[in-house]
Design a protein around this motif. Structure first.
Motif, PDB file in Angstrom:
ATOM      1  N   VAL A  15      -0.330 -50.824  -6.443  1.00 41.85           N
ATOM      2  CA  VAL A  15      -1.181 -51.873  -7.013  1.00 41.85           C
ATOM      3  C   VAL A  15      -0.362 -52.787  -7.919  1.00 41.85           C
ATOM      4  CG1 VAL A  15      -3.159 -52.339  -8.513  1.00 41.85           C
ATOM      5  CG2 VAL A  15      -3.272 -50.465  -6.838  1.00 41.85           C
ATOM      6  N   THR A  19       0.403 -56.629  -7.124  1.00 43.05           N
ATOM      7  CA  THR A  19      -0.008 -57.694  -8.046  1.00 43.05           C
ATOM      8  C   THR A  19       1.168 -58.599  -8.410  1.00 43.05           C
ATOM      9  OG1 THR A  19      -1.697 -56.237  -8.974  1.00 43.05           O
ATOM     10  CG2 THR A  19      -1.075 -58.180 -10.279  1.00 43.05           C
ATOM     11  N   TYR A  22       2.008 -60.839  -5.581  1.00 48.00           N
ATOM     12  CA  TYR A  22       1.016 -61.922  -5.472  1.00 48.00           C
ATOM     13  C   TYR A  22       1.321 -63.023  -6.493  1.00 48.00           C
ATOM     14  CZ  TYR A  22      -3.533 -64.274  -5.382  1.00 48.00           C
ATOM     15  OH  TYR A  22      -4.527 -65.209  -5.280  1.00 48.00           O
ATOM     16  N   LEU A  23       1.618 -62.618  -7.730  1.00 49.60           N
ATOM     17  CA  LEU A  23       1.894 -63.597  -8.783  1.00 49.60           C
ATOM     18  C   LEU A  23       3.166 -64.397  -8.484  1.00 49.60           C
ATOM     19  CD1 LEU A  23       1.034 -61.441 -11.937  1.00 49.60           C
ATOM     20  CD2 LEU A  23      -0.311 -63.328 -10.969  1.00 49.60           C
ATOM     21  N   LEU A  58      -7.014 -63.468  -7.099  1.00 52.21           N
ATOM     22  CA  LEU A  58      -6.191 -62.410  -7.701  1.00 52.21           C
ATOM     23  C   LEU A  58      -6.930 -61.078  -7.825  1.00 52.21           C
ATOM     24  CD1 LEU A  58      -3.632 -61.372  -9.049  1.00 52.21           C
ATOM     25  CD2 LEU A  58      -4.441 -62.372 -11.205  1.00 52.21           C
ATOM     26  N   PRO A  59      -8.135 -61.030  -8.419  1.00 52.08           N
ATOM     27  CA  PRO A  59      -8.832 -59.726  -8.489  1.00 52.08           C
ATOM     28  C   PRO A  59      -9.178 -59.174  -7.105  1.00 52.08           C
ATOM     29  CG  PRO A  59     -10.264 -61.518  -9.255  1.00 52.08           C
ATOM     30  CD  PRO A  59      -8.897 -62.078  -9.121  1.00 52.08           C
ATOM     31  N   TRP A  61      -7.297 -59.472  -4.481  1.00 48.50           N
ATOM     32  CA  TRP A  61      -6.038 -58.883  -3.988  1.00 48.50           C
ATOM     33  C   TRP A  61      -5.780 -57.529  -4.656  1.00 48.50           C
ATOM     34  CZ3 TRP A  61      -2.724 -59.456  -0.157  1.00 48.50           C
ATOM     35  CH2 TRP A  61      -1.456 -58.864  -0.257  1.00 48.50           C
ATOM     36  N   VAL A  62      -6.081 -57.429  -5.968  1.00 50.88           N
ATOM     37  CA  VAL A  62      -5.891 -56.160  -6.696  1.00 50.88           C
ATOM     38  C   VAL A  62      -6.801 -55.086  -6.090  1.00 50.88           C
ATOM     39  CG1 VAL A  62      -6.176 -54.989  -8.913  1.00 50.88           C
ATOM     40  CG2 VAL A  62      -5.155 -57.284  -8.827  1.00 50.88           C
ATOM     41  N   SER A  65      -5.426 -53.929  -2.796  1.00 50.68           N
ATOM     42  CA  SER A  65      -4.280 -53.036  -3.008  1.00 50.68           C
ATOM     43  C   SER A  65      -4.741 -51.623  -3.350  1.00 50.68           C
ATOM     44  CB  SER A  65      -3.395 -53.566  -4.141  1.00 50.68           C
ATOM     45  OG  SER A  65      -2.902 -54.845  -3.839  1.00 50.68           O
TER      46      SER A  65
END
Length: 583
Positions: A15, A19, A22-23, A58-59, A61-62, A65
């Motif tokens: 995770v 993350t 992704y960033l 973003l959340p 994607w988290v 994961s």
């Protein structure tokens, strides 16, 4: 599951790495968009919209994961994958590689972005917006002296107040040429304001007797014809700078403008005799255009500088006189070059904050050095000191045109016209820029505006005829060129038009006379004539002659439409290299 177990499970499911990846990907994507947006002219909202989408996702994607895992058989829910069959360790290694690769790309993009920003800082940043709500015209002050012999002094004081106001960035000040065109004309202030398109007008009167000066000024809001401020001063003549600074500061205060310490210079006490001679010489130079007036103005300026050699405005006015004397053929190229650079260097030493000095040096860089890059940097420096300096804006437009940025050149000219709306020369410059950009319909509109404002100016009818020629309106061009005051230009156009109309006898007669009488002064125009006549050998011969004679017209060669058919020829490119233009 305790906190430590939960943390370990986050690591096992990648995770954290997911993350981070992704960033890093998002940052790289945004940098690419930031770099490409101005290049492809994409709207600003595109980048903002993508940023919002990335934040929203973003959340998501988290969660993906945490709840899903990549396996040898595809993507499955993590809870359905036995730990002994999990390949999260291999997935984590791949994510490490992905993160390192994108971080490297991010570093490269960071350098690209820094270089792009630095390059943008090196380019002239010209404020093209206008502010009609805070616009003002300073009219020539009335001479109320008993003998009416102080007109030059009244004009000079009004011009100095105008020059002080120009230094206030927030204020749009009408240039001297337009504002002073109403001198001795019986017109209402409302009518003047409508013509100049300004919200305020400053008018005044000067009464000078013995060593005492009395100045009265009124600031009028033109919309309602309201006199919003008036004041009078009576001081010794030696305090003239103090008076002009007080007027400028009071105007700014009444218009609710921010004044910084460095915008309006502190008052000085100039030598009265030197300043008076400067005002008289500048008055003659601005209002007369014959040889004898140039010489008279030069004498007065030299007398002024003999008393006070450190007054930058006097030095630059003298430099402009030398430049005009070269244009009139009174002094030659080399002497003009030496004299103009001498006064410009003295002006910088005297006052390094005087914008007109850098605008003047920009002109010299173009005409005497062929250094377009240097001219641009000098114009930019002048505009940093005074964003609305008309001379510097003209130079910046010329530089933009020579660099092929025709739209920027046109936009700058339009701003100049806003600042100086009834100056025929500004419309001529705009017409010439349209002509060089091959926008002949727009050029025709602008040159007609110029001629309407001043029907007796040199070269205007020549440009008008060339604009018509490029629209194949040859007979109209022949009628127009008859009004050209300068015979050299008149012969140049006649040779071209008669050739295009098939009358070679008259064409040759005009060209022969031009060569016999104006070889040195108009060698560039002779080359242009042969370019249109398609006599290539004679065209190159006269281009070489123009280079030998240091013909200032060569600065227009990169854009002049008469030479368009030859630009891709090796010989033409080789000649351009000889001119050694520095971009």
């Amino acid at each position: 599951m305790n906190l430590n177990d939960f943390f370990n499970e986050l690591r096992r499911r990648n995770v954290f790495k997911g993350t981070v990846s992704y960033l890093v990907f998002s940052w790289v994507l945004l940098q690419v968009i930031a770099i490409l947006t101005p290049i492809i002219n994409a709207p600003v909202w595109v980048g903002k919209m993508i940023l919002i989408i990335l934040i929203v996702l973003l959340p998501v994607w988290v969660c993906i994961s945490w709840f899903f895992e990549i396996t040898a058989d595809g993507i499955k829910k993590t809870r359905n994958v036995p730990k002994e069959k999990s390949i999260t360790q291999k997935t984590g290694q791949k994510l490490n590689t992905f993160i390192i690769a994108f971080l490297a790309l991010a570093i490269i993009l960071l350098f690209v972005d820094r270089f792009r920003l630095r390059s943008q800082k090196n380019e002239p940043t010209i404020a093209l917006e206008t502010n009609p709500e805070k616009s003002i015209a300073v009219l020539p002050f009335s001479d109320m002296s008993p003998n009416k012999q102080q007109g030059y002094f009244a004009d000079g004081l009004a011009e100095e107040v105008l020059n002080s106001l120009v230094k206030i960035n927030e204020l749009q000040v009408t240039s001297r040429t337009s504002a002073f065109s109403f001198k001795n004309k019986a017109m209402d202030l409302s009518e003047i304001a409508k013509t100049l398109q300004v919200a305020y007008i400053l008018e005044g009167s000067v009464r000078s007797q013995d060593s005492v000066i009395r100045v009265s000024v009124n600031l009028v809001e033109t919309k309602g014809d309201n006199n919003i401020w008036s004041q009078s001063w009576e001081k010794e003549l030696k305090n003239i700078f103090k008076i002009q600074n007080e007027i400028a500061e009071a105007v700014a205060e009444n218009l609710q403008l921010r004044i910084l310490d460095k915008i309006i210079p502190k008052a000085e006490e100039p030598n009265t005799d030197a300043y008076t001679l400067f005002l008289e010489g500048r008055h003659i130079f601005h209002n007369n255009f014959d040889d004898s007036s140039l010489l008279k103005a030069e004498q007065l300026l030299n007398k002024s500088l003999a008393i006070d050699s450190t007054y930058a405005p006097a030095l630059i006015t003298l430099g402009n006189i030398y430049h005009s004397k070269n244009n009139f053929g009174i002094i030659d190229y080399e002497e003009a070059k030496k004299l103009t650079y001498q006064v410009a260097e003295k002006a910088i030493q005297a006052d390094s904050t005087y914008a007109e000095t850098y605008a003047f040096l920009s002109l010299l860089s173009l005409e005497y050095e062929n250094d377009i890059g240097k001219a641009g940097r000098l114009a930019e420096k002048a505009l940093r000191l005074e964003p609305n300096n008309e001379t510097a804006l003209h130079r910046a437009s010329e530089v933009a045109l020579l660099r092929g940025n025709t739209e920027e050149a046109i936009a700058i000219h339009k701003k100049v016209i806003t600042l100086d709306p009834i100056n025929a020369g500004n419309y001529y410059s705009l017409a010439n820029t349209y002509y060089m950009a091959k926008k002949f319909k727009e050029a025709e509109i602008a040159i007609k505006e110029s001629i309407d404002l001043n029907a007796h100016q040199d070269v205007a009818y020549s440009l008008y005829a060339l604009i018509l020629i490029n629209q194949k309106r040859y007979k109209e061009a022949l009628e127009v060129i008859k009004k050209e005051p300068l015979e050299g230009f008149r012969l140049h156009i006649e040779a071209i038009v008669y050739h295009l109309l098939g009358d070679e006898e008259k064409s040759n007669a005009a060209l022969t006379k031009m060569i016999n009488e104006y070889e040195k002064a108009w060698s560039f125009q002779i080359a242009g004539t042969y370019a249109v006549l398609q006599d290539k050998e004679k065209m190159y011969y006269w281009l070489e002659k123009a280079r030998t004679y240091n013909d200032l017209g060569l600065i227009e060669l990169p854009n002049e439409p008469m030479f368009e058919a030859y630009r891709n020829e090796t010989r033409f490119k080789e000649f351009m290299k000889k001119l050694d233009y520095k971009y």
